[in-house]
Design a protein around this motif. Structure first.
Motif, short mmCIF file in Angstrom:
data_model
loop_
_atom_site.label_atom_id
_atom_site.label_comp_id
_atom_site.label_asym_id
_atom_site.label_seq_id
_atom_site.Cartn_x
_atom_site.Cartn_y
_atom_site.Cartn_z
N TYR A 44 49.27 -22.89 106.69
CA TYR A 44 49.13 -22.91 105.04
C TYR A 44 48.58 -21.48 104.64
O TYR A 44 47.43 -21.31 105.08
CB TYR A 44 48.37 -24.14 104.69
CG TYR A 44 48.84 -25.24 104.60
CD1 TYR A 44 49.92 -25.94 103.77
CD2 TYR A 44 48.74 -25.93 105.80
CE1 TYR A 44 50.53 -27.09 104.15
CE2 TYR A 44 49.51 -27.26 106.11
CZ TYR A 44 50.11 -27.78 105.09
OH TYR A 44 50.68 -28.99 105.47
N TRP A 67 47.71 -32.48 102.14
CA TRP A 67 48.11 -30.82 101.92
C TRP A 67 48.76 -31.06 100.36
O TRP A 67 48.81 -30.05 99.65
CB TRP A 67 48.89 -30.27 102.94
CG TRP A 67 47.83 -29.82 103.90
CD1 TRP A 67 47.28 -30.18 105.19
CD2 TRP A 67 46.92 -28.64 103.87
NE1 TRP A 67 46.46 -29.65 105.74
CE2 TRP A 67 46.32 -28.67 105.06
CE3 TRP A 67 46.83 -27.52 102.94
CZ2 TRP A 67 45.18 -27.41 105.13
CZ3 TRP A 67 46.13 -26.42 103.28
CH2 TRP A 67 45.27 -26.53 104.22
N THR A 71 46.11 -27.58 95.82
CA THR A 71 46.76 -26.56 95.09
C THR A 71 46.12 -25.32 95.59
O THR A 71 46.35 -24.12 94.78
CB THR A 71 46.23 -26.60 93.48
OG1 THR A 71 44.86 -26.70 93.37
CG2 THR A 71 47.04 -27.93 93.17
N TRP A 73 47.00 -23.47 98.30
CA TRP A 73 47.78 -22.89 99.00
C TRP A 73 49.16 -22.63 98.35
O TRP A 73 49.58 -23.30 97.61
CB TRP A 73 48.28 -23.65 100.39
CG TRP A 73 48.81 -25.05 100.30
CD1 TRP A 73 48.18 -26.28 99.94
CD2 TRP A 73 50.14 -25.59 100.10
NE1 TRP A 73 48.91 -27.26 99.86
CE2 TRP A 73 50.35 -26.78 100.25
CE3 TRP A 73 51.28 -24.59 101.01
CZ2 TRP A 73 51.56 -27.42 100.06
CZ3 TRP A 73 52.50 -25.24 100.73
CH2 TRP A 73 52.74 -26.56 100.52
N ASP A 74 50.00 -21.75 98.79
CA ASP A 74 51.26 -21.34 98.39
C ASP A 74 52.70 -21.55 99.36
O ASP A 74 53.68 -22.02 98.82
CB ASP A 74 51.11 -19.95 97.81
CG ASP A 74 50.39 -19.57 96.85
OD1 ASP A 74 50.31 -20.23 95.62
OD2 ASP A 74 49.29 -19.02 96.83
N ASN A 85 54.40 -24.76 97.90
CA ASN A 85 53.52 -25.80 97.32
C ASN A 85 54.10 -26.21 95.91
O ASN A 85 53.81 -25.68 95.04
CB ASN A 85 52.24 -25.24 97.04
CG ASN A 85 51.15 -26.58 96.56
OD1 ASN A 85 51.71 -27.41 96.17
ND2 ASN A 85 49.84 -26.20 96.73
N GLY A 90 54.52 -30.46 97.58
CA GLY A 90 53.16 -30.28 97.00
C GLY A 90 53.23 -30.38 95.55
O GLY A 90 54.36 -30.38 94.87
#
Length: 124
Positions: A44, A67, A71, A73-74, A85, A90
């Protein structure tokens, strides 16, 4: 390796948002190296910090759910798999764009629209 570089170049156009607020410009400029990539673990990455924020086991439903609730992680990479995400991966507002209108090096600001939400599919 060339395929990964192409993917990462495209990923720098990820529509990364924090708490529902669009940044409007790329959060990361220049080059970055993702260490620890694996075919059996998700890695991540955060554009905000410019670094890897963690890993999880591929296809582990409990870890995936943990996961998906975060928030910080992209994008995540596992072998040839990729997720952002947002969408099915996500609760963030991330998306991805394949912009063929201009070269990546000439971009000064991320495009405002055209991003796709994460979903389970094959990308050609």
């Amino acid at each position: 390796m060339r395929k990964l570089i192409y993917i990462l170049t495209a990923l720098l156009l990820v529509g990364a948002c924090r708490d529902g607020k669009s940044e409007g410009t790329p959060l990361l400029q220049g080059e970055c190296t993702l260490n620890g990539l694996s075919a059996d673990k998700w890695t991540y990455f955060s554009f905000e910090t410019g670094d890897v924020v963690g890993q999880s086991t591929f296809a582990d439903e409990q870890e995936d759910a943990t996961w998906a609730a975060r928030t910080d992680w992209d994008l995540a990479i596992c072998g040839e798999h990729l997720k952002t995400n947002g969408g099915t991966s996500g609760k963030g507002l991330g998306g991805i764009l394949r912009d063929t209108r201009e070269s990546f090096q000439s971009l000064e600001e991320a495009p405002a629209d055209g991003y796709l939400n994460d979903k389970i599919t094959k990308v050609l």
